[in-house]
Write a protein that holds these residues in place. Structure first.
Motif: not given
Length: 156
Positions: A132, A62, A128
């Motif tokens: 994202a 992230r 994920s």
């Protein structure tokens, strides 16, 4: 292990210590230093290890993470994962410099790096990433032809 200061004694000590433990890679800042073990180490280049680095540094990393590298040991897969992330997800041109003396393992390192880069490009990803990543990166990460935007950027 990170080398916070670049001086000869610290570098040599860490390289020797890690080499004895069967860990040929050391990191100092953005630089990954490799010592040729002169033998193939299967556990170091396993599919699980490939997935670990791709997931930790590309698919599950992230932007708010201070440094995603802190969760993994120094490895050439770190270099390829971060290069892919910079190119595909951040849209920044990338270059990798592999340097060393004759017989140091430069050619083998580049083969390992490019193989991992191709594996990441082929879509070793978690769900994920699908949530994202920008649409253009998702398309580039799943196409296998020469029309992939990522492949085109590498070729340009």
């Amino acid at each position: 292990v990170d080398l916070p200061f670049l001086h000869e004694a610290a570098i040599l000590y860490n390289l020797k210590t890690r080499h004895v433990k069967g860990k040929p890679y050391t990191r100092t800042g953005d630089i990954v230093i490799a010592v040729n073990p002169y033998q193939w180490m299967n556990e170091l280049y396993s599919q699980e290890r490939r997935h670990l680095y791709a997931n930790a540094l590309v698919w599950e990393a992230r932007d708010e993470d201070a440094d995603p590298r802190s969760s993994v040991e120094p490895h050439v897969y770190e270099t390829s994962s971060l290069a892919y992330r910079g190119l595909a997800m951040e849209g920044r041109d990338q270059s990798v410099l592999v340097s060393g003396e004759s017989g140091a393992g430069k050619t083998e390192t580049v083969k390992i790096l490019m193989s991992h880069l191709a594996a990441v490009q082929s879509g070793i990803q978690s769900s994920s990433f699908q949530e994202a990543a920008p649409a253009s990166a998702t398309i580039g990460a799943t196409q296998h032809d020469s029309h992939s935007p990522i492949v085109q950027r590498v070729l340009d």
